[in-house]
Enzyme design. Structure first.
Site, PDB file in Angstrom:
ATOM      1  N   SER A 173     -26.863  14.661  20.940  1.00  0.00           N
ATOM      2  CA  SER A 173     -27.172  14.941  19.535  1.00  0.00           C
ATOM      3  C   SER A 173     -28.546  15.578  19.348  1.00  0.00           C
ATOM      4  O   SER A 173     -28.816  16.178  18.309  1.00  0.00           O
ATOM      5  CB  SER A 173     -27.080  13.650  18.711  1.00  0.00           C
ATOM      6  OG  SER A 173     -27.894  12.631  19.273  1.00  0.00           O
ATOM      7  N   ASP A 186     -32.870   5.670  11.507  1.00  0.00           N
ATOM      8  CA  ASP A 186     -32.785   6.637  12.600  1.00  0.00           C
ATOM      9  C   ASP A 186     -34.203   7.061  12.950  1.00  0.00           C
ATOM     10  O   ASP A 186     -34.829   7.850  12.231  1.00  0.00           O
ATOM     11  CB  ASP A 186     -31.946   7.858  12.184  1.00  0.00           C
ATOM     12  CG  ASP A 186     -31.793   8.871  13.317  1.00  0.00           C
ATOM     13  OD1 ASP A 186     -32.426   8.683  14.376  1.00  0.00           O
ATOM     14  OD2 ASP A 186     -31.059   9.854  13.132  1.00  0.00           O
ATOM     15  N   HIS A 219     -33.628  10.915  15.939  1.00  0.00           N
ATOM     16  CA  HIS A 219     -33.447  12.314  15.539  1.00  0.00           C
ATOM     17  C   HIS A 219     -34.567  12.739  14.583  1.00  0.00           C
ATOM     18  O   HIS A 219     -35.391  11.922  14.178  1.00  0.00           O
ATOM     19  CB  HIS A 219     -32.073  12.502  14.894  1.00  0.00           C
ATOM     20  CG  HIS A 219     -30.953  12.111  15.803  1.00  0.00           C
ATOM     21  ND1 HIS A 219     -30.346  10.873  15.741  1.00  0.00           N
ATOM     22  CD2 HIS A 219     -30.339  12.781  16.808  1.00  0.00           C
ATOM     23  CE1 HIS A 219     -29.399  10.799  16.662  1.00  0.00           C
ATOM     24  NE2 HIS A 219     -29.383  11.938  17.335  1.00  0.00           N
TER      25      HIS A 219
END
Length: 450
Positions: A173, A423, A426
């Site tokens: 990702s 998160d 990211h």
């Protein structure tokens, strides 16, 4: 605003009046015409840009940073300045090696090229602006290398260098995160068209920029090598085959002119490793009859197999291939991942607050060493170029750049909750990850210069 000349003493009014009467005729008949002619003949030309700078709200306060110290000694590719001013000062200066890992984050009033409301490509979980993040100071920082300038991203230059070519982002990702950053920056100059999509969560996609016939793809391959991902219906661990490249992306290798590889975080998950048809060992696999061997050497084998396979398959090709390995990007969790304040920072780290160490340093070192080895092993292949995109340290210094609770829309609409998903891996788009593609472009420009 206080004048910088406020401490200069003025002359008396009578003296000033007499002086002006004497000098005024000379100014009108001699100096003024010369100034007009010079302005006409030597008027500076402003640089033109075809990019669209979308309006972003300004932060209330921008904090100035002192210079950072960096423990990194590996240098990334060199780049001469694109600044016209620098060229005039040093017209015969030779290109010098530039270490993009050695620098610090400085305030930047310009902000990013795009925003989350106009791009239309960003994965929802990284679209921090539209999800209600209000502290927008994270948008107004720029990475400043110590040895050289890092120019602002030039989308038309990027597209020009890849005219009629195909660049593929392969990995986990983080590869997708970097891809979407690039797409959004390129979209400020030319609209991309989605021409292919497949797989759950759009894990395999391709866009085309018709203006330059550039194809940009993303391939989901969290190990680069062949792997079976854990699932709810199967074993609670991954299975990796370290001597076989993942054909879900490698089957299209012949159509790629440039490939950006980015993996790391998935190697931290429980897994069993295979090589040569037998099990090598595992990482965190209690209850299974395998030897615990960790994941650093496994990551090394996966990167080595991947780079070796690329050279073997493309060495006989008429067209070469350029390879970029994006190094490991540290996470910034402080405490539990599902508790409020998991990554609460709102500005970059100051000098001395953080060093690249432990697992983050080990993961980066493995990738850098394998790239350097591939350079040596690929010397006989004239069409093969490989370089590390070393972003580990500059990313480490940006704990403010993650979505945190804004991975979900307006997480505090009904008040602050004790438990909330975060998160801290990211990156918000736009944000710090855009710098990765600025450096990527500088590598491409260096390659293009030969």
């Amino acid at each position: 605003m206080v004048s910088p000349f406020k401490d200069h003493q003025s002359h008396s009014p009578s003296y000033t009046h007499s002086f002006i009467k004497k000098i005024l005729p000379y100014f009108i008949y001699v100096i003024l015409p010369i100034a007009v002619i010079r302005l006409y003949l030597y008027s500076p030309t402003l640089p033109q840009s075809s990019t669209v700078h979308h309006h972003l709200p300004q932060p209330s306060t921008v904090h100035h940073l002192p210079h950072s110290t960096t423990p990194i000694s590996i240098t990334t590719p060199s780049s001469s300045s694109s600044s016209h001013e620098e060229e005039e000062k040093k017209p015969e200066a030779k290109e010098t090696q530039c270490d993009y890992t050695d620098g610090n984050w400085v305030p930047d009033k310009m902000g990013p090229l795009y925003n989350g409301t106009t791009c239309g490509i960003i994965k929802e979980g990284q679209n921090c602006i539209t999800h209600g993040r209000s502290d927008l100071g994270y948008l107004y920082w720029k990475w400043k290398p110590k040895q050289c300038p890092l120019p602002r991203f030039e989308p038309n230059t990027f597209l020009h260098l890849l005219r009629n070519k195909h660049i593929a982002f392969v990995g986990d990702s983080m590869a997708r995160n970097q891809l979407e950053s690039l797409l959004c920056m390129l979209a400020t100059a030319s609209p991309p068209k989605l021409v292919y999509t497949d797989g759950e969560d759009n894990k395999f996609r391709r866009w085309n920029f018709a203006s330059h016939n550039v194809n940009v793809s993303v391939y989901w391959s969290p190990f680069l090598v062949k792997g079976v991902e854990k699932s709810k219906s199967g074993p609670d661990h991954n299975e990796l085959y370290l001597d076989q490249v993942d054909e879900r992306w490698a089957a299209d290798m012949g159509k790629m002119d440039m490939v950006v590889l980015s993996v790391g975080h998935w190697f931290l998950h429980p897994a069993v490793y295979f090589e040569g048809g037998s099990a090598l060992g595992c990482h965190f696999c209690p209850g299974l009859n395998h030897t615990e061997i960790g994941f650093y050497d496994v990551l090394r084998k996966a990167v080595r197999t991947t780079l070796k396979t690329i050279t073997e398959r493309r060495e006989t090709s008429e067209n070469g291939i350029n390879v970029i390995v994006t190094t490991f990007s540290p996470a910034h969790f402080e405490g539990e991942w599902d508790k409020a304040g998991a990554c609460p920072k709102t500005k970059p780290y100051n000098k001395g607050e953080k060093n690249l160490e432990g697992m983050d340093a080990e993961m980066r070192q493995v990738e850098v060493e394998e790239v350097e080895a591939a350079k040596v092993n690929g010397k006989g292949f004239s069409g093969f170029k490989v370089e590390e995109l070393d972003v580990s340290y500059l990313s480490l210094m940006r704990p403010d750049g993650h979505p945190g609770p804004y991975m979900n829309p307006f997480p505090f609409f009904n008040g602050v909750k004790e438990r909330v998903q975060n998160d801290c891996v990211h990156w918000c788009l736009p944000g710090a990850i855009d710098t990765w593609n600025e450096i990527l472009l500088e590598i491409m420009k260096k390659w293009n210069r030969g």
